[in-house]
Structures are given as structure tokens and as C-alpha cells.
Scaffold this active site. Structure first.
Site: not given
Length: 443
Positions: A121, A150-151, A153, A209, A250, A252, A254, A261
Site C-alpha cells: 500500500t 483487499f485481503l 486477515e 480502507n 462494518f 458493529y 466495539g 492496515c
């Protein structure tokens, strides 16, 4: 096709293994000789579901090999993938030292024209700079392509093999065609391949991102407001997520985002914007909200037990920045543990995969427990930071037996408020009213 992977970290390993799996001849390298030795022995340096099997299968078929000889690796490839780190500098800008060093090495070792693919990146304009840098130094010309990853983990192998989309940024149509050909085996499900300008591809990675980070910080800020007003943020989330223009992804609440990233890329995009003369106020706020959110569990603990935690012990379930990985970079749990130790508490940590990395970070300052219930012994409270599946339906009876007090601080809202009320746990979560807690007068 003969492919070279420079950088055998998370992105490089997944890329090399998946491309070898469809028949390419892949030679990968890294500047860490111990990592290369481990890989040659079949030992994967990271935990990623499915990756170890993919590596060993393709190594046994001789489609994937590893070398510590950078020159040999460069001379092997018709296409050379650059997958080295770009860590943040103090001002938030990415450190391109490794990218530039690889470019110089490519220039010195090339035996003929080549396509160089940036998987790292990098800021807008890096592809132009790298192409000019190599071509000024080398006898052979290169064409640089930006092919962002665009992986996620925990699902990286699946993401590479069944991508939502493939982005190829190139100024040379023939170079773009080469990279398109490499990805076509993975888009049989009619997912799109986007060919665009190189700078647009560089921006696409950062923008993706940054947007996902924005959604996380948004719902966390809403959760903070709900916390103060005694509203259940899950009800609010249901009310807005059902809007098809918004959705639930996305969204949620927390303990904040982490990993290699999102934190780095948001800061880097702010730096890119400022260098272009644009104030990225929104993105700056996204980062600041997340920095505060990573301390939210500690503030809840301090509000319950007091600022000094001397003599208290806390069990931590989950230290990786997300489930299905052993990565603790920028992990909220690391921030929490540091704060607990500073306040005088002791910590008993459990994580299914990340304890080795945690031990390298904290040494003997905390204790490490491979079994989740063992971590609870004599602890004054349990703090859940990462939402591993094994934490979703535990034995609450055993938890009560092992804890000194039945107190849970849940940074991922795993349990229903009614279940905690019925089981008589004192329960503190994110953006929801506390359960079975002594009410304190508001100030």
C-alpha cells in the site's frame, strides 16, 4: 508464468501461494533469512486459515519455492511482485524505504524487460516514482503496475481466490493485460476486473480502507452517545442498518479497530491529502475517534474499580486485533494491557493463536494461558477484547466458579443483556446499559 514475490510477509505469502496454486512458477524471497529457512521447512510464520496447507501443497509440487538470494529471485520472474512493508513515520506518512530499496535491487539484477507489480500500500504517485527510478538505473525497461490487495486477515486465502473485484492500475495496456491474465482464473464467478490509471488504483486502496474505518468509528461514536443516554446501540444499529443505503457491514460497535492496515492507511491518506493542499478533517477525526475507542474498556474498568487497580487481577480473552489471526499490531488488547499494568493490575491473557506474539511484546510482565477458563482463575473480572467464536457460547457456570467476582467487560457485545441479567453477571458492554451494576449518581 514465472513470477517473483519480494516480501514473504502476510500479503506476499498469500499472493505467492494462490498464484502458484493455479499453475504459475513462483519464487519468493524475503530479507529475513530465518523466515526463509522456516518456510523451506514448511513452517508458516503467520496464522492464516488454509495458508499452511496451500503453501505445503504447492511446495511439494515444486510450483512454489523460497530463496534468500534477492538477485536470483529477481532474475527468475517475468513478473515481479513487490510486497514489502510501508510502516508509518512519525508524521503518519508511509515509509517507502523498503520499496525504494527493492526498486534499486530490481534495476541492478534485471536480465530483460519486466513488469513490476506493487502490492504494497503506497501513496499516490509511488508507481510513477518507482518506474522512473528503475528505468534511470537499469539497462532494461520496466513497466510498473499497481495491483492493490483487499485481503482480510482470517479470510485472506478465500479473498484472493474469490475476490469481490480486482483492481489493476497501469499506464501501459500490455502490462495491464499481463496482470489481468494472472487474475482471470480467480474471477470465474463474474466478479469484475477494473483497469484504471495507476494513481487511481493507488487511491482506491486508501479510499476503501478509510471508508471502512469511517463506518467503524461512526458506530463507535454513536455507541458512546448511547452509553451516556442509557440506550441500547444494537437497537439503533438495527434501525439504521436495515436501510439499504447503509447496510450492516462494518457497523458493529466495539473496542476500536487495529491491525496493519486501517490505522496506518487512514493516517497515510490524511498525509496524502495535506500534501495535495487538502484538509482531510473527516479522516483525521476517524483516526482520533478510534484512538479514544481503544481505551474505552479501560475507562469502564476504572469507573467501576477506581483509578488505582493495585492488587486487582484481570483476565483477558482475545488479544489479536481480530479473530482468525495471530496479528497483534495496533490491537486494542495491547493498549488495554498497557493501561492495566500502568494502573497496578496484573493480567492473565488467553488467545487461541496470538499468545506467542503477545509474549514477545510483554515478556514476563503478564501470564499466558492456552485454555480460556484457566485465565479466569482468581481474576476480579473478565475482559473480552476479540470476538473469537469459542467465546460466544461459553460455560457461564464455570466462569462464575473461577472468577473472584462474576464481572464481565465485553468489548464486542457478545452476550445479550437479558442473558447476563438472568445469570446474575455484572456486565458492561459497548453502547448498552450496564447489567446488575450498582447505579451511581450522575455528575
Amino acid at each position: 508464468m514465472r513470477l517473483t514475490i519480494i516480501g514473504s510477509g502476510y500479503v506476499g505469502l498469500v499472493t505467492g501461494a494462490c498464484l502458484a496454486d493455479v499453475g504459475n512458477d513462483v519464487l519468493a524471497t524475503d530479507n529475513d533469512p530465518d523466515k526463509i529457512k522456516d518456510l523451506r521447512r514448511g513452517k508458516c510464520p503467520i496464522f492464516e486459515p488454509g495458508l499452511t496447507e496451500l503453501l505445503s501443497g504447492n511446495m511439494n509440487a515444486n510450483r512454489l519455492r523460497f530463496t534468500s538470494d534477492l538477485g536470483r529471485a529477481i532474475q527468475h520472474g517475468e513478473v515481479i511482485f513487490v510486497a514489502v512493508g510501508t510502516p508509518p513515520l512519525e508524521d503518519g506518512s508511509p515509509d517507502l524505504t523498503a520499496v525504494h530499496a527493492v526498486g534499486d535491487a530490481i534495476a541492478d539484477h534485471l536480465r530483460g524487460p519486466s513488469v513490476v507489480v506493487i502490492k504494497s500500500t503506497v501513496p499516490v504517485g509511488t508507481g510513477d516514482e518507482l518506474e522512473d527510478r528503475i528505468n534511470r538505473r537499469s539497462k532494461h525497461s520496466v513497466r510498473v503496475v499497481n495491483n492493490p490487495e483487499f485481503l482480510k486477515e482470517g479470510t485472506a486465502v478465500e479473498d484472493f481466490q474469490r475476490p469481490d473485484r480486482v483492481v489493476i492500475g497501469a499506464e501501459d495496456p500490455s502490462a495491464a493485460a499481463v496482470i489481468r491474465e494472472l487474475h482471470e482464473p480467480f474471477v470465474r464467478n463474474q466478479r469484475p476486473i477494473f483497469i484504471m490509471h495507476r494513481a487511481a488504483a493507488e487511491m482506491t486502496k486508501y479510499a476503501a480502507n478509510a471508508y471502512l474505518s469511517t463506518r467503524i468509528s461512526f458506530i463507535n461514536q454513536i455507541a458512546g452517545i448511547c452509553d451516556s443516554l442509557g440506550i441500547d446501540v444494537n437497537e439503533v444499529r438495527s434501525g439504521i442498518g436495515s436501510d439499504t443505503r447503509i447496510g450492516y457491514h462494518f457497523l458493529y460497535p466495539g473496542a476500536g479497530y487495529g491491525g496493519s492496515c486501517f490505522p496506518k492507511d487512514v493516517q497515510a491518506l490524511v498525509h496524502v491529502a495535506r500534501r495535495a493542499g487538502v484538509e482531510a478533517d473527516l479522516l483525521d477525526s476517524v483516526h482520533q475517534v478510534n484512538q479514544r475507542q481503544r481505551e474505552v474498556l479501560f475507562h469502564k474498568i476504572a469507573a467501576r474499580f477506581g483509578k488505582s487497580l493495585e492488587g486487582l487481577c484481570f483476565a483477558i480473552w482475545g488479544v489479536a486485533f481480530k479473530p482468525k489471526t495471530d496479528d497483534i499490531r495496533e490491537a486494542p488488547a495491547v493498549v488495554l494491557i498497557e493501561k492495566l499494568l500502568e494502573a497496578g493490575a496484573s493480567v492473565r491473557a488467553h488467545d487461541p493463536e496470538a499468545l506467542g506474539n503477545l509474549r514477545r511484546r510483554f515478556g514476563e510482565r503478564i501470564s499466558y494461558h492456552p485454555a480460556c477458563y484457566e485465565a479466569l482463575d482468581s481474576a476480579d473480572a473478565l475482559v473480552i477484547v476479540t470476538e473469537w467464536n469459542e467465546f460466544r457460547s461459553p460455560s457461564f457456570d464455570e466462569m462464575q466458579e473461577r472468577l473472584r467476582q462474576p464481572i464481565i467487560f465485553d468489548g464486542r457485545n457478545l452476550y445479550s443483556l437479558e442473558a447476563m441479567r438472568t445469570r446474575r453477571f455484572e456486565y458492561h458492554s459497548i453502547g448498552r446499559p450496564a447489567v446488575n451494576a450498582e447505579k451511581k449518581p450522575q455528575t
